[in-house]
Scaffold this active site. Structure first.
Site, mmCIF file in Angstrom:
data_model
loop_
_atom_site.group_PDB
_atom_site.id
_atom_site.type_symbol
_atom_site.label_atom_id
_atom_site.label_comp_id
_atom_site.label_asym_id
_atom_site.label_seq_id
_atom_site.Cartn_x
_atom_site.Cartn_y
_atom_site.Cartn_z
ATOM 1 N N LYS A 53 29.466 -23.258 -56.722
ATOM 2 C CA LYS A 53 30.195 -24.281 -56.401
ATOM 3 C C LYS A 53 29.886 -25.647 -56.777
ATOM 4 C CE LYS A 53 32.413 -22.494 -52.042
ATOM 5 N NZ LYS A 53 32.815 -22.548 -51.096
ATOM 6 N N LYS A 95 35.202 -12.901 -57.093
ATOM 7 C CA LYS A 95 35.665 -12.610 -55.802
ATOM 8 C C LYS A 95 36.796 -13.380 -55.619
ATOM 9 C CE LYS A 95 33.354 -15.676 -52.326
ATOM 10 N NZ LYS A 95 34.536 -15.682 -51.351
ATOM 11 N N LYS A 139 39.605 -18.445 -51.344
ATOM 12 C CA LYS A 139 40.400 -19.317 -50.994
ATOM 13 C C LYS A 139 40.514 -20.694 -51.624
ATOM 14 C CE LYS A 139 38.596 -19.319 -46.149
ATOM 15 N NZ LYS A 139 37.562 -20.529 -46.304
HETATM 16 P P1 ATP Z 1 35.826 -20.361 -50.109
HETATM 17 O O1 ATP Z 1 36.499 -19.847 -51.276
HETATM 18 O O2 ATP Z 1 36.573 -21.636 -49.667
HETATM 19 O O3 ATP Z 1 34.276 -20.578 -49.940
HETATM 20 P P2 ATP Z 1 35.973 -17.787 -49.052
HETATM 21 O O4 ATP Z 1 37.459 -17.327 -49.506
HETATM 22 O O5 ATP Z 1 34.964 -17.163 -49.850
HETATM 23 O O6 ATP Z 1 36.408 -19.390 -49.018
HETATM 24 P P3 ATP Z 1 34.833 -18.089 -46.474
HETATM 25 O O7 ATP Z 1 35.406 -19.051 -45.261
HETATM 26 O O8 ATP Z 1 33.858 -18.640 -47.389
HETATM 27 O O9 ATP Z 1 36.065 -17.450 -47.591
HETATM 28 O O10 ATP Z 1 34.490 -16.815 -45.912
HETATM 29 C C1 ATP Z 1 34.846 -16.142 -44.610
HETATM 30 C C2 ATP Z 1 34.408 -14.715 -44.607
HETATM 31 O O11 ATP Z 1 35.180 -14.010 -45.185
HETATM 32 C C3 ATP Z 1 33.017 -14.679 -44.832
HETATM 33 O O12 ATP Z 1 32.305 -13.527 -44.044
HETATM 34 C C4 ATP Z 1 33.087 -13.960 -46.265
HETATM 35 O O13 ATP Z 1 31.700 -13.337 -46.455
HETATM 36 C C5 ATP Z 1 34.165 -13.052 -46.285
HETATM 37 N N1 ATP Z 1 34.751 -12.954 -47.599
HETATM 38 C C6 ATP Z 1 34.857 -13.925 -48.427
HETATM 39 N N2 ATP Z 1 35.876 -13.823 -49.507
HETATM 40 C C7 ATP Z 1 35.728 -12.558 -49.466
HETATM 41 C C8 ATP Z 1 35.903 -11.356 -50.425
HETATM 42 N N3 ATP Z 1 36.619 -11.657 -51.767
HETATM 43 N N4 ATP Z 1 35.778 -10.074 -50.198
HETATM 44 C C9 ATP Z 1 35.123 -9.775 -49.034
HETATM 45 N N5 ATP Z 1 34.853 -10.824 -48.206
HETATM 46 C C10 ATP Z 1 35.046 -12.015 -48.278
#
Ligand code: ATP
Ligand code: LTN
Length: 328
Positions: A113, A195, A198
Site C-alpha cells: 500500500k 488480488k 476494493k
Molecule cells: P482494500 O483494497 O481497501 O484493502 P480489500 O478488498 O482488501 O480492501 P478488506 O476490507 O481489506 O478488503 O478485506 C475484508 C476481508 O475480505 C478480509 O478478510 C480479506 O482477507 C478479505 N478479502 C479481501 N480481498 C479478498 C480477495 N480478493 N479474495 C479473498 N478474500 C479477500
C-alpha cells in the site's frame, strides 16, 4: 464453552465478491457454532484519506452487506469499531509494550500500500496491524476467519498477545486464523496476478456486490483471459481462467470439474456468457435482500451491537490497565 470469532471489513470502496466468498460467507456459516463479533472497521479505513460524507455512507453500506449476506443480529454482534473506544486504547498500549518497528516493517500489505512513498504515508497505515490485533485480543477471540491477505496480520496479533502475556501474565487468548482454501484469494478481473481489491484503481478489477447487473456482466465479458481456448483449471498456465472458474464455482455451488465438463468443446465466449448469467442471478438475489434493509434499522443494529461489544471490551481493558499499572 462456546468459542468466539471476530472479523471485520473496512468501509472503504465497494465490497466485492472476493470479500464475500473469501470472508463474509464463512462468517455466515460459522454463526451457528460460535459467539460472533463482526465489526465495521472504520478506524482502519481512515489510515488512508477518506471523504467524511462518503465514509459515513460506506459504514452503513458495509453493515447492510453483512445483513444481506445473512449475518443475523439476533445471534451475532455487528458494530462499528469507533463506537467502542477500547479498541484504540488497547492499540496504543500494544504499540508501546508489544509491537516493535521491525515487526511492522515486515508487513507485506504495508509495503504494497505504501509503495515507494513510505515516508509520506500516515503513521496509522504503518501501525494498522496493531489496531487489528487490539480488535481481536479485546474479545478473547478463538478464531479469526479472513481471506489469505490477512494471515500475516493475524500471526502478528498472536505474537503481540504472547509478548504481552509473557510480560504481564495470561491476559490475552491467542487466536487461530481460519481461511477457506478455495476462496481465500480471488484475483482481479483485469490482472490475475493481483488480488481483487476494493481500493483498486480500475473498476474493471472487481465485481462489486452492489454493481449494477449489466455492468457486472460487462466486467465479466471484458475480464482478461489467457492464451488457448480450452476450459480447464490450470492455475500455473491459465491463471485468469482458473480465477474465473473459481468465481463460477463459488457463485453456482458447482464443482470446477463439473464446469469443465459442461464447457468441453466450447470456448471462452460461451464460458464467460455462462458465468455472466450465473453471476447476474447471484447478484440479483443478493441485491434484493440488500435493498430491503433500511438505513435506520442498520443504525439501530450498530448501536445495540456496540453496547454489547463494549461490555466485553471494558472488562478486558480494565484487566490490561491493572496489569500495566495505570489503574489503582
Ligand atoms: P482494500 O483494497 O481497501 O484493502 P480489500 O478488498 O482488501 O480492501 P478488506 O476490507 O481489506 O478488503 O478485506 C475484508 C476481508 O475480505 C478480509 O478478510 C480479506 O482477507 C478479505 N478479502 C479481501 N480481498 C479478498 C480477495 N480478493 N479474495 C479473498 N478474500 C479477500
Ligand atoms: N485488516 C483487515 C480488516 C480487519 C480485521 C480486524 C479482520 C480489521 N480488524 C480483525 C479480522 C479481525 C482488512 O483490511 N481486511
Amino acid at each position: 464453552m462456546i468459542k468466539t470469532i471476530f472479523s471485520g471489513v473496512q468501509p472503504s470502496g465497494n465490497l466485492h465478491v472476493g470479500n464475500y466468498f473469501g470472508a463474509i460467507k464463512q462468517w455466515v456459516e460459522m454463526q451457528n457454532d460460535y459467539q460472533c463479533l463482526f465489526c465495521v472497521v472504520d478506524y482502519h479505513a481512515i489510515t488512508v484519506k477518506q471523504d467524511p460524507e462518503v465514509l459515513r455512507r460506506k459504514i452503513i453500506e458495509t453493515a447492510k452487506i453483512y445483513l444481506a449476506s445473512g449475518i443475523d443480529p439476533e445471534r451475532s454482534i455487528i458494530f462499528q469499531q469507533s463506537d467502542v473506544k477500547e479498541h484504540t486504547e488497547l492499540a496504543w498500549i500494544l504499540n508501546c509494550v508489544s509491537a516493535r518497528m521491525a515487526d511492522l516493517k515486515k508487513m507485506t500489505q504495508f509495503k504494497d500500500k505504501a509503495g515507494e512513498g513510505q515516508d509520506n504515508v500516515s503513521v496509522g497505515l504503518f501501525a494498522y496491524p496493531v489496531l487489528m490485533a487490539a480488535d481481536i485480543l479485546l474479545y478473547n477471540t478463538d478464531v479469526v476467519p479472513v481471506g489469505d491477505d490477512q494471515v500475516q496480520h493475524v500471526e502478528l496479533c498472536r505474537d503481540l498477545g504472547k509478548r504481552f502475556n509473557n510480560l504481564y501474565g495470561e491476559v490475552f487468548k491467542i487466536p487461530e486464523v481460519k481461511i477457506k482454501k478455495e476462496s481465500a484469494r480471488i484475483m482481479g478481473l483485469d490482472d490475475p496476478q493481483k488480488k481483487m481489491s476494493k481500493s483498486a484503481t480500475s473498476e474493471w478489477n472487481y465485481l462489486g456486490l452492489t454493481d449494477e447487473i449489466e455492468k457486472a456482466k460487462k466486467k465479466i465479458m471484458k475480464a482478461v483471459t489467457d492464451s488457448g481456448s480450452e476450459i480447464i483449471y490450470d492455475k500455473a498456465n491459465k491463471p485468469a481462467l482458473a480465477n474465473l472458474l473459481t468465481i463460477y464455482s463459488l457463485a453456482s455451488d458447482r464443482s470446477i470439474k463439473d464446469l469443465e465438463k459442461e464447457f468441453i468443446g466450447k470456448g471462452y465466449g460461451d464460458f464467460k456468457k455462462g458465468l455472466a448469467e450465473t453471476m447476474a442471478t447471484f447478484l440479483i438475489s443478493f441485491q434484493e435482500k440488500y435493498s430491503k434493509i433500511k438505513d435506520n434499522d442498520v443504525k439501530e443494529i450498530l448501536y445495540s451491537g456496540a453496547e454489547k461489544a463494549r461490555i466485553i471490551a471494558q472488562n478486558k481493558i480494565e484487566e490490561v490497565r491493572k496489569k500495566i499499572g495505570v489503574l489503582s
